[in-house]
Design a protein around this motif. Structure first.
Motif, PDB file in Angstrom:
ATOM      1  N   LEU A   1      -7.504  -0.108   1.141  1.00  0.00           N
ATOM      2  CA  LEU A   1      -8.224  -0.164  -0.127  1.00  0.00           C
ATOM      3  C   LEU A   1      -8.967   1.133  -0.379  1.00  0.00           C
ATOM      4  CD1 LEU A   1      -9.830  -3.646  -0.623  1.00  0.00           C
ATOM      5  CD2 LEU A   1      -8.164  -2.445  -2.004  1.00  0.00           C
ATOM      6  N   ASP A   2      -9.584   1.647   0.661  1.00  0.00           N
ATOM      7  CA  ASP A   2     -10.346   2.870   0.483  1.00  0.00           C
ATOM      8  C   ASP A   2      -9.456   4.025   0.077  1.00  0.00           C
ATOM      9  OD1 ASP A   2     -12.514   1.447   1.055  1.00  0.00           O
ATOM     10  OD2 ASP A   2     -13.010   2.404   2.960  1.00  0.00           O
ATOM     11  N   ARG A   3      -8.242   4.035   0.600  1.00  0.00           N
ATOM     12  CA  ARG A   3      -7.326   5.110   0.237  1.00  0.00           C
ATOM     13  C   ARG A   3      -7.071   5.098  -1.271  1.00  0.00           C
ATOM     14  NH1 ARG A   3      -2.670   4.281   3.731  1.00  0.00           N
ATOM     15  NH2 ARG A   3      -4.170   4.544   5.399  1.00  0.00           N
ATOM     16  N   LEU A   4      -6.821   3.915  -1.792  1.00  0.00           N
ATOM     17  CA  LEU A   4      -6.624   3.779  -3.241  1.00  0.00           C
ATOM     18  C   LEU A   4      -7.907   4.170  -3.973  1.00  0.00           C
ATOM     19  CD1 LEU A   4      -4.893   2.866  -5.612  1.00  0.00           C
ATOM     20  CD2 LEU A   4      -5.682   0.542  -5.232  1.00  0.00           C
ATOM     21  N   HIS A   5      -9.007   3.725  -3.405  1.00  0.00           N
ATOM     22  CA  HIS A   5     -10.308   4.025  -3.986  1.00  0.00           C
ATOM     23  C   HIS A   5     -10.503   5.547  -4.131  1.00  0.00           C
ATOM     24  CE1 HIS A   5     -14.908   3.109  -3.790  1.00  0.00           C
ATOM     25  NE2 HIS A   5     -14.663   4.167  -4.512  1.00  0.00           N
ATOM     26  N   PHE A   6     -10.225   6.266  -3.059  1.00  0.00           N
ATOM     27  CA  PHE A   6     -10.387   7.729  -3.102  1.00  0.00           C
ATOM     28  C   PHE A   6      -9.521   8.338  -4.196  1.00  0.00           C
ATOM     29  CE2 PHE A   6     -11.075   7.274   1.720  1.00  0.00           C
ATOM     30  CZ  PHE A   6     -12.395   6.914   1.504  1.00  0.00           C
ATOM     31  N   PHE A   7      -8.289   7.885  -4.241  1.00  0.00           N
ATOM     32  CA  PHE A   7      -7.347   8.406  -5.230  1.00  0.00           C
ATOM     33  C   PHE A   7      -7.886   8.177  -6.638  1.00  0.00           C
ATOM     34  CE2 PHE A   7      -3.261   7.276  -7.586  1.00  0.00           C
ATOM     35  CZ  PHE A   7      -3.089   8.566  -8.034  1.00  0.00           C
ATOM     36  N   VAL A   8      -8.323   6.937  -6.874  1.00  0.00           N
ATOM     37  CA  VAL A   8      -8.785   6.576  -8.210  1.00  0.00           C
ATOM     38  C   VAL A   8     -10.041   7.365  -8.575  1.00  0.00           C
ATOM     39  CG1 VAL A   8      -9.832   4.694  -9.503  1.00  0.00           C
ATOM     40  CG2 VAL A   8      -7.745   4.296  -8.235  1.00  0.00           C
TER      41      VAL A   8
ATOM     42  N   GLY B   1      -2.545  -1.208  -6.572  1.00  0.00           N
ATOM     43  CA  GLY B   1      -3.674  -2.125  -6.415  1.00  0.00           C
ATOM     44  C   GLY B   1      -3.245  -3.567  -6.401  1.00  0.00           C
ATOM     45  N   PHE B   2      -2.319  -3.906  -7.258  1.00  0.00           N
ATOM     46  CA  PHE B   2      -1.934  -5.309  -7.342  1.00  0.00           C
ATOM     47  C   PHE B   2      -1.158  -5.742  -6.110  1.00  0.00           C
ATOM     48  CE2 PHE B   2       0.588  -8.892  -9.154  1.00  0.00           C
ATOM     49  CZ  PHE B   2      -0.493  -9.729  -9.331  1.00  0.00           C
ATOM     50  N   ASN B   3      -0.386  -4.818  -5.606  1.00  0.00           N
ATOM     51  CA  ASN B   3       0.332  -5.082  -4.367  1.00  0.00           C
ATOM     52  C   ASN B   3      -0.659  -5.485  -3.266  1.00  0.00           C
ATOM     53  OD1 ASN B   3       2.652  -5.210  -2.935  1.00  0.00           O
ATOM     54  ND2 ASN B   3       2.515  -3.096  -2.195  1.00  0.00           N
ATOM     55  N   GLU B   4      -1.708  -4.683  -3.156  1.00  0.00           N
ATOM     56  CA  GLU B   4      -2.748  -4.946  -2.171  1.00  0.00           C
ATOM     57  C   GLU B   4      -3.470  -6.266  -2.483  1.00  0.00           C
ATOM     58  OE1 GLU B   4      -4.957  -4.150   1.150  1.00  0.00           O
ATOM     59  OE2 GLU B   4      -3.173  -3.101   0.419  1.00  0.00           O
ATOM     60  N   PHE B   5      -3.683  -6.505  -3.762  1.00  0.00           N
ATOM     61  CA  PHE B   5      -4.377  -7.708  -4.194  1.00  0.00           C
ATOM     62  C   PHE B   5      -3.600  -8.958  -3.761  1.00  0.00           C
ATOM     63  CE2 PHE B   5      -5.361 -10.951  -7.447  1.00  0.00           C
ATOM     64  CZ  PHE B   5      -6.744 -10.951  -7.380  1.00  0.00           C
ATOM     65  N   VAL B   6      -2.287  -8.907  -4.003  1.00  0.00           N
ATOM     66  CA  VAL B   6      -1.468 -10.057  -3.632  1.00  0.00           C
ATOM     67  C   VAL B   6      -1.551 -10.279  -2.131  1.00  0.00           C
ATOM     68  CG1 VAL B   6       0.902 -10.913  -3.522  1.00  0.00           C
ATOM     69  CG2 VAL B   6       0.068  -9.835  -5.590  1.00  0.00           C
ATOM     70  N   ARG B   7      -1.544  -9.182  -1.380  1.00  0.00           N
ATOM     71  CA  ARG B   7      -1.671  -9.306   0.070  1.00  0.00           C
ATOM     72  C   ARG B   7      -2.998  -9.993   0.429  1.00  0.00           C
ATOM     73  NH1 ARG B   7      -2.748  -4.152   3.538  1.00  0.00           N
ATOM     74  NH2 ARG B   7      -3.673  -5.198   5.314  1.00  0.00           N
ATOM     75  N   GLN B   8      -4.049  -9.590  -0.245  1.00  0.00           N
ATOM     76  CA  GLN B   8      -5.358 -10.175   0.042  1.00  0.00           C
ATOM     77  C   GLN B   8      -5.447 -11.629  -0.367  1.00  0.00           C
ATOM     78  OE1 GLN B   8      -9.138  -8.871  -0.341  1.00  0.00           O
ATOM     79  NE2 GLN B   8      -8.795  -6.690  -0.245  1.00  0.00           N
ATOM     80  N   GLN B   9      -4.688 -12.009  -1.387  1.00  0.00           N
ATOM     81  CA  GLN B   9      -4.790 -13.373  -1.894  1.00  0.00           C
ATOM     82  C   GLN B   9      -3.860 -14.332  -1.170  1.00  0.00           C
ATOM     83  OE1 GLN B   9      -7.171 -14.169  -4.218  1.00  0.00           O
ATOM     84  NE2 GLN B   9      -7.696 -12.036  -3.859  1.00  0.00           N
ATOM     85  N   THR B  10      -2.996 -13.811  -0.315  1.00  0.00           N
ATOM     86  CA  THR B  10      -2.016 -14.675   0.324  1.00  0.00           C
ATOM     87  C   THR B  10      -2.301 -14.753   1.811  1.00  0.00           C
ATOM     88  OG1 THR B  10      -0.530 -13.612  -1.232  1.00  0.00           O
ATOM     89  CG2 THR B  10       0.446 -15.165   0.307  1.00  0.00           C
ATOM     90  N   PRO B  11      -2.977 -15.789   2.245  1.00  0.00           N
ATOM     91  CA  PRO B  11      -3.296 -15.886   3.669  1.00  0.00           C
ATOM     92  C   PRO B  11      -2.020 -16.070   4.479  1.00  0.00           C
ATOM     93  CG  PRO B  11      -4.528 -17.483   2.357  1.00  0.00           C
ATOM     94  CD  PRO B  11      -3.468 -16.935   1.485  1.00  0.00           C
TER      95      PRO B  11
END
Lengths: 135, 218, 550, 351
Positions: D22-29, D88-98
């Motif tokens: 997440l932080d990697r995306l954060h830095f980029f953004v 981001g959404f790719n990561e989001f789906v990962r976070q939402q899918t236990p």
């Protein structure tokens, strides 16, 4: 208001862009509405199951279209008015679609069978196994 | 400043100073009214959204509770409201064709139908009170004890209640218009006020056209 | 009545100093009962300024408390009430009515060559509804206030023992005021444009207001019904959002944000309109990409309705909805980007003069890019998870609301001050205040971005100690900001009373509103002008409209 | 680089498997944002310098942007935004899918505390213990209003809703202790509704869990109060006091696990030396405990607000003594294992 009015020579017809000469369309629409009401009543009492809602809504849409177009003179209105009406409907559709889509696609445990359940103001009824224990 | 109101023999104050012609002003009124109707549609949309969501969550409860409403009275009210809508349309038609007495008569008929609608609704409400089929925390209806039934009645009362408020508002508008019609304010030259009131009443009808199947039929 | 007087006076040779809308009737009744869009605008301006200073005072008090991590200055309940009031006052009493109510009312008819808005009485009614709503809300504040936050999330708002009801009612009434304003503008723009003023010649401020009005008309009713349901839930226990009865608190959030996300555009679209006007005037240049700026206003108004769900990424919304809203949210950024690039483009090969309004334009450009892009970042689904409900959101929100809307409001206030009151203000003090505000703004809200990154949730009365340094920095900045506003208040009041009389068009602008006198006469134009050019055509020195020879 | 940027941006440490991605995306953004606003700002300033107004009567040429330029204005930001979205959404789906192998912990938010319960294991207040390196799924609900479960170091946050469940999973990378914050405004105690995640070494966790289960069984044999409505509770005074505390709402302000709340915690309160707002010290004995129920405002412990209502006439004498007994029973030398000095656990469900 203004006292300094100057006479105008514009013909009266200007103020009625679409004079309608007959009440017959209204009568026809009224009869159609009554007919559709009867139809929706009949289909409604047939217990169509999954089809009940779409059928009822289709008929309601037809009825409201008649009211909007003939009774409310959308057929003789300016483009702007039609656009207003259409935009309102689009936004209603959006609101309903996305909200229902949310409820429909939540993860399946979100509202387990037996809800409503446990909050401070009503004691739990029909708890699931493995429910978060109370104190 | 050209000013047509006097020239047309219309009552003072019909044409505002900042409009170039009556036609323009009527168009403005009509557009304004439609925008207002759009806000009304979205006002009800909130409740329809609630209905859609809870119907999705409690399909059986909604079907069950809906079957316990008095469908005869609901249908009767639908017919009453449709007819009142028809008579308002006729009233405008008569005003447009310079028949003010007929126009006034149609408005009277509309008002009577509106009263009838409210009467029927009152009978229904009384029935619900009697059965304790009440919204939210007051719900104690013996016949339907499915989870979600209370929500149906919450929505039922909110929707019909808000609609009822609109019926009452519409009735007062129509009464005022009736008075103006009797004064002879509306004719083929100018009938915008009446038309606006009519539009409002049709909207009240329009909302009911959807409420009826959603609440009574499914 | 007034109209006949002025028309009479026009019959003879017009006197040099004709009556303007301010001097034409000076009794209290002539203001209270006015139909004049300009007077309504001025009354709105006065009211929103009062609201702004009230809300600002609340904000400063909050920042003072946050100097200390522990209990300090006030208890938790007072703090919670105070931030609620700050939010309610700033959003519903200031930001939403500010530019449309004050400058929109004043300028739109002038800009489109009309004598008034389409429904002057409704316009006045809108102002009184505003006052009524404000009175109800303030009554509620005095009698205990609400502690729900301006978002009124259920079930907290339906169960807390504080005075939520009057505030909800106030918001409901304010909503109606907003609807009437919007409705009026749409009809005005559709039916009262001067001859020659077709849609593609309309001033960009009018486009901004027009887009805003669409949102006001179509979104506000949903807020109305939502707060109404919460109110009914509170006093009658209907339980529409009550989880104990199977209600879904997330449904409330959907309905609330269906209004409140577009409401952000209600606050920012008119601001964009102001910038479009001022950047042209001070660059003395035609708008670069007029069509793109104009249509992107409609684009924002439209797409703004599809994106509300990005407030619900961690609220228990489904992944499907999160994806859909996340994707749609990206589109809103595009329209803003188009505008920003075109504003900068407008400066290209212009003749730029650095004035107080221009200082605010520069601030605005920087803040809207940073605020807007952090907004897009927040809408990037997975990044939102960490930032959601933290100070990052607070900072982003204030970048748009203060950094963009208030900057534009100030630009408008300075730009149109001569138009509205015929007086000039002190340019030197104007620049000092602008510098102070831009500096103070950065010092206030940049630390808040970092606080959000650090993980400090919003609406925190007490906070873990390691957040203190950044909080102190933010409070220090807010003091600067407060001083800046105070300076503006002082020199504008002085200018109003003792300022030098200005010429009709002190900026040399070719915006259509400058075609009339400054301040304008009650009926705006002796003769409705026929518009012959695009707005802000600086190729020549001719005025943009010619008087019709009848 | 990662660490440098993280510190520059004040991001907390990266303690879960999500954090680094997440932080990697954060830095980029954020870097793009910086570059963009810098470019726009600088261009404006450059234009100002280059195109200053030279005379008051200056005219300017009419310039319309070419179509390709407008297209560029659209496509450049759009491509960036879409890139952000898809990553981001790719990561989001990962976070939402236990993941399927995740161990469950039940979480309940309540004004203003967090309760954790392990399937057929112990439960706990405000302290969540998890093994490092293992997928953990939290199944969460709330008892009253909306709360939000937020652990900044894990980069996770999820609202906790009354009336339904939400879920959130994570995998903590190394042992450590991290603060749980409530991120959704929930009233007066919102900002102090804090808890702690203690990430333990897997084997320590297993030991702790086993101990807890044994302790739980033992306490269960103590006998639970009878649940027949209308009859007085048959349990001992302590049990009665516990019930009274729940019924009279004491626990809304006083915690029993040592966490600071609106009122002082009851844990170890008996015979605690308390400093009052007057500066005096008192011994919290039976007499003080009783006095502070009847007339709380008379002696306020330093650092607390005088918000407690007096219970004079609202508590019967037996109830009062039961409460005192209950408070006396709350001593922290109960079960305590593991590396934490954190609060102990409330006993298992017993009603």
């Amino acid at each position: 208001m203004a006292e300094s009015a100057t006479p105008s020579s514009k013909p009266d017809a200007d103020h009625q862009p679409h004079p309608s000469h007959s009440a017959v369309p209204y009568l026809v629409v009224w009869l159609a509405l009554l007919g559709l009401t009867a139809l929706t009543y009949i289909t409604g009492s047939m217990h169509l199951g999954a089809w009940a809602l779409p059928v009822a809504l289709t008929i309601a849409t037809a009825k409201s279209a008649l009211v909007a177009v003939i009774f409310m003179h959308l057929n003789e209105s300016s483009g702007a008015t039609r656009l207003v009406f259409a935009t309102a409907l689009v936004f209603v559709a959006l609101l309903i679609f996305f909200t229902v889509a949310d409820v429909a696609t939540r993860f399946k445990l979100a509202t387990p069978a037996g809800a409503p359940f446990g909050t401070e103001r009503s004691q739990p009824e029909g708890l699931l196994e493995n429910q978060v224990p109370d104190e | 400043m050209s000013h047509e109101a006097d020239a047309l023999g219309l009552p003072r104050g019909i044409l505002a100073h900042h409009f170039s012609s009556l036609e323009r002003q009527n168009e403005a009124m009509r557009l304004g009214m439609w925008l207002f109707l759009a806000t009304e549609i979205l006002l009800f949309a909130g409740l329809f959204t609630g209905y859609a969501v809870y119907r999705f969550q409690f399909p059986l409860a909604f079907q069950e509770a809906s079957r316990h409403l008095n469908i005869t009275l609901g249908t009767l009210n639908t017919v009453v409201l449709i007819t009142s809508s028809f008579s308002v349309a006729l009233s405008i038609f008569y005003a447009r064709t310079d028949r003010p007495r007929a126009a006034a008569l149609c408005l009277v008929v509309t008002l009577l139908f509106a009263l009838a609608f409210l009467g029927v609704k009152a009978v229904e409400y009384a029935e619900h009170f009697h059965e304790h089929a009440l919204p939210g925390k007051y719900y104690a209806y013996e016949a339907v004890k499915v989870p979600g039934a209370a929500m149906f009645y919450t929505l039922y009362f909110l929707m019909t209640g808000l609609h009822g408020v609109h019926v009452v508002a519409g009735m007062s508008v129509l009464s005022w218009l009736l008075w103006r019609t009797l004064q002879g304010r509306y004719s083929s030259r100018y009938y915008t006020g009446l038309e606006m009131g009519g539009l409002y009443w049709h909207l009240v009808d329009l909302v009911w056209i959807f409420l009826y199947p959603l609440l009574y039929l499914i | 009545m007034r109209l006949s007087e002025t028309t009479d006076s026009l019959a003879g040779a017009p006197p040099l100093e004709t009556l303007n809308y301010l001097t034409d009737g000076t009794t209290v009744m002539s203001w209270v009962n006015t139909r004049d869009h300009k007077r309504v605008g001025v009354m709105f301006l006065a009211a929103v300024l009062v609201a702004f200073f009230l809300g600002g005072l609340f904000a400063l008090t909050l920042r003072m408390k946050l100097l200390q991590p522990g209990p300090f200055l006030m208890d938790a309940l007072s703090y919670n009430r105070l931030f609620t009031l700050h939010g309610v006052v700033m959003i519903f009493l200031f930001l939403i009515p500010a530019i449309p109510g004050a400058f929109g009312n004043f300028m739109v008819p002038l800009m489109i060559g009309a004598r008034d808005v389409a429904f002057p009485r409704l316009n006045l009614a809108s102002f009184y509804l505003y006052l009524l709503g404000a009175a109800i809300a303030i009554w509620g504040m005095v009698h205990g206030g609400a502690d729900t936050g301006w978002t009124f999330y259920t079930p907290y708002s339906s169960t807390t023992p504080t005075q939520v009801l009057p505030i909800l009612l106030g918001v409901f009434v304010l909503g109606f005021s907003s609807i009437l304003t919007g409705l009026n503008f749409i009809v005005t723009v559709h039916t009262l444009r001067a001859p020659g003023l077709n849609w593609m010649r309309m001033p960009l401020f009018v486009w901004g207001i027009y887009g805003t009005s669409i949102i006001q008309v179509l979104a506000t009713p949903v807020l109305g019904i939502t707060v109404l349901i919460v109110a009914v839930e509170r006093f009658a226990g209907f339980g529409m959002f009550d989880p104990a009865r199977g209600g879904d608190p997330v449904l409330y959030q959907h309905m609330f944000w269906f209004y409140s996300h577009p409401a952000v555009y209600i606050m920012v679209l008119p601001a964009m309109g102001v910038i479009s006007e001022t950047v042209c005037t001070f660059s003395r240049k035609n708008p670069f990409g007029y069509r793109a700026i104009a249509l992107s206003s409609l684009g924002i108004a439209f797409v703004g309705f599809f994106t509300w769900g990005h407030h619900l990424f961690v609220a228990g919304q489904s992944t499907f909805d999160a994806g859909a809203f996340g994707l749609l949210s990206m589109l809103v950024g595009i329209f803003t980007a188009i505008k920003v690039f075109n504003w900068v483009g407008t400066m290209y090969r212009g003749a730029i003069k650095f004035t107080t309004p221009f200082a605010y334009i520069c601030g605005f450009l920087y803040f809207i890019v940073f605020g807007g892009m952090t907004g897009i970042a927040l809408a990037t689904t997975s990044l939102d998870i960490h930032w959601h409900d933290t100070y990052f959101v607070v900072a982003h929100f204030h970048f748009i609301m203060v950094g963009a809307s208030v900057m534009a409001f100030l630009a408008a206030l300075h730009y149109w001050f001569p138009k509205m009151f015929g007086k000039t203000y002190s340019e030197g003090w104007g620049l000092v205040a602008a510098a102070l505000i831009i500096l103070g703004f950065n010092a206030t809200f940049v630390p808040q971005f970092l606080l959000g990154n650090y993980g400090m949730p919003r609406r925190y009365y007490q906070y873990p100690d390691h957040f203190q340094a950044l909080n102190v920095a933010s409070t220090a900045g807010s003091t600067l900001l407060g001083f800046g506003f105070l300076i503006i208040l002082i020199y504008l009041v002085i200018a109003l009373r003792w300022g030098a009389r200005c010429t009709q068009n002190p900026w040399g602008s070719k915006g259509f509103e400058w075609l009339s006198a400054s301040p304008p006469p009650t009926h705006n134009f002796d003769e409705i002008p026929t518009i012959t050019q695009m707005p802000h055509d600086y190729r020549t020195h001719e005025p943009p409209g010619v008087i019709r020879v009848s | 680089m990662n660490d440098f940027l993280r510190r520059m941006l004040f991001l907390p440490e990266q303690a879960s498997t999500f954090a680094r991605d997440l932080d990697r995306l954060h830095f980029f953004v954020i870097l793009t944002t910086f570059v963009m606003s810098f470019l726009v700002g600088t261009t404006a300033i450059l234009f100002f310098v280059r195109f200053r107004r030279r005379s008051e009567t200056q005219t300017t040429p009419h310039i319309e942007p070419p179509m390709w330029l407008e297209a560029l204005f659209v496509t450049i930001p759009l491509s960036f935004f879409l890139l952000w979205f898809f990553v981001g959404f790719n990561e989001f789906v990962r976070q939402q899918t236990p993941p399927a192998d995740a161990m469950d912990v039940y979480v309940m938010g309540k004004k203003w505390m967090w309760k954790f319960a392990y399937p057929d294991g112990p439960n706990a207040i405000n302290v969540l213990r998890v093994p490092a390196g293992r997928n953990v799924r939290l199944l969460m609900t709330s008892r009253d209003v909306i709360h939000s479960f937020y652990v900044p170091e894990f980069r996770i946050k999820k609202d906790v809703l009354p009336g339904r469940y939400t879920d959130q999973w994570f995998n903590a990378v190394a042992p450590g202790r991290f603060q749980i914050l409530c991120a959704e405004y929930c009233g007066a105690g919102h900002s102090v509704m804090r808890g702690e995640v203690i990430v333990m070494k897997p084997e320590e966790y297993e030991t702790w869990l086993a101990l807890q289960k044994r302790g739980a069984l033992a306490s269960r044999q103590d006998g639970s109060p009878t649940e027949i409505e209308g009859t007085p509770a048959l349990g001992n005074l302590v049990e009665q006091g516990k019930r009274v505390a729940a019924e009279k709402g004491c626990l809304k302000c006083h915690s029993i696990d040592g966490t600071r709340h609106i009122g002082p915690t009851w844990l170890d309160l008996y015979h605690r030396r308390e400093r009052l707002t007057t500066g005096a010290f008192i011994d919290a004995d039976e007499a003080y405990l009783t006095r502070s129920m009847m007339d709380p405002a008379a002696e306020i412990v330093d650092g607390y607000q005088p918000v407690m209502p007096g219970y004079e006439g609202k508590l019967t004498a037996p109830e009062t003594s039961a409460l005192v007994e209950y408070i006396k029973s709350l001593q922290s030398d109960a079960v305590r294992t593991g590396p934490s000095e954190g609060p102990s656990y409330a006993p298992l469900r017993n009603n």
